[in-house]
Design a protein around this motif. Sequence first.
Motif, PDB file in Angstrom:
ATOM      1  N   HIS A   4       8.798   7.803  35.586  1.00 47.04           N
ATOM      2  CA  HIS A   4      10.129   7.780  35.677  1.00 47.04           C
ATOM      3  C   HIS A   4      10.739   6.289  35.815  1.00 47.04           C
ATOM      4  CE1 HIS A   4      14.067   7.976  37.818  1.00 47.04           C
ATOM      5  NE2 HIS A   4      14.243   9.411  37.172  1.00 47.04           N
ATOM      6  N   VAL A  60       8.007   7.330  25.133  1.00 49.36           N
ATOM      7  CA  VAL A  60       8.877   8.216  26.105  1.00 49.36           C
ATOM      8  C   VAL A  60       9.470   9.401  24.949  1.00 49.36           C
ATOM      9  CG1 VAL A  60      10.635   8.362  27.450  1.00 49.36           C
ATOM     10  CG2 VAL A  60       8.955   6.935  27.932  1.00 49.36           C
ATOM     11  N   GLN A 104       9.121  13.272  25.022  1.00 51.42           N
ATOM     12  CA  GLN A 104      10.163  14.104  25.438  1.00 51.42           C
ATOM     13  C   GLN A 104      10.468  14.992  24.137  1.00 51.42           C
ATOM     14  OE1 GLN A 104      13.161  10.913  25.335  1.00 51.42           O
ATOM     15  NE2 GLN A 104      13.582  11.045  27.505  1.00 51.42           N
ATOM     16  N   LEU A 131      12.174  20.788  27.856  1.00 51.77           N
ATOM     17  CA  LEU A 131      13.330  20.006  28.177  1.00 51.77           C
ATOM     18  C   LEU A 131      14.356  20.328  26.937  1.00 51.77           C
ATOM     19  CD1 LEU A 131      14.324  17.267  29.069  1.00 51.77           C
ATOM     20  CD2 LEU A 131      13.132  16.089  27.275  1.00 51.77           C
ATOM     21  N   ALA A 165      16.027  13.478  22.467  1.00 47.83           N
ATOM     22  CA  ALA A 165      14.943  12.549  23.131  1.00 47.83           C
ATOM     23  C   ALA A 165      15.591  11.335  22.885  1.00 47.83           C
ATOM     24  CB  ALA A 165      13.603  12.590  22.378  1.00 47.83           C
ATOM     25  N   PHE A 176      12.872   7.773  30.363  1.00 45.53           N
ATOM     26  CA  PHE A 176      12.270   8.718  31.390  1.00 45.53           C
ATOM     27  C   PHE A 176      12.742   9.021  32.362  1.00 45.53           C
ATOM     28  CE2 PHE A 176       7.502  10.453  32.352  1.00 45.53           C
ATOM     29  CZ  PHE A 176       7.950  11.199  33.214  1.00 45.53           C
ATOM     30  N   THR A 227      13.672  14.361  32.244  1.00 44.90           N
ATOM     31  CA  THR A 227      12.213  14.536  31.851  1.00 44.90           C
ATOM     32  C   THR A 227      11.246  14.541  33.011  1.00 44.90           C
ATOM     33  OG1 THR A 227      13.107  12.460  29.906  1.00 44.90           O
ATOM     34  CG2 THR A 227      10.631  12.802  30.506  1.00 44.90           C
TER      35      THR A 227
END
Length: 85
Positions: A20, A27, A31, A40, A44, A48, A52
């Motif tokens: 996170h 990332v 994503q 999700l 993207a 994060f 996510t």
Amino acid sequence: TQPDATPTSVPLTSYPTLTHGDRGDAVVKLQERLIELGYLSGEADGIFGNMTLTAVNEAQRIANMEQTGIADNNFQQYLFSNDVH
């Protein structure tokens, strides 16, 4: 003669641990895969964030993995494999 050495199963890719607050291309790839698999929604953005984090936890739950919310190498090996569901 000696028998040929049996190669061990070595992953072709090693993934960075993502948590996170992380940002960047890794990332984005995470994503995009979570979106592709339906964990999700949206786009993207390379951040994060909470959505996510929730998606990673859900994917870990479905895979019977410990729900850490951390996308470590083992989790990403699974996520990007053909065995994912």
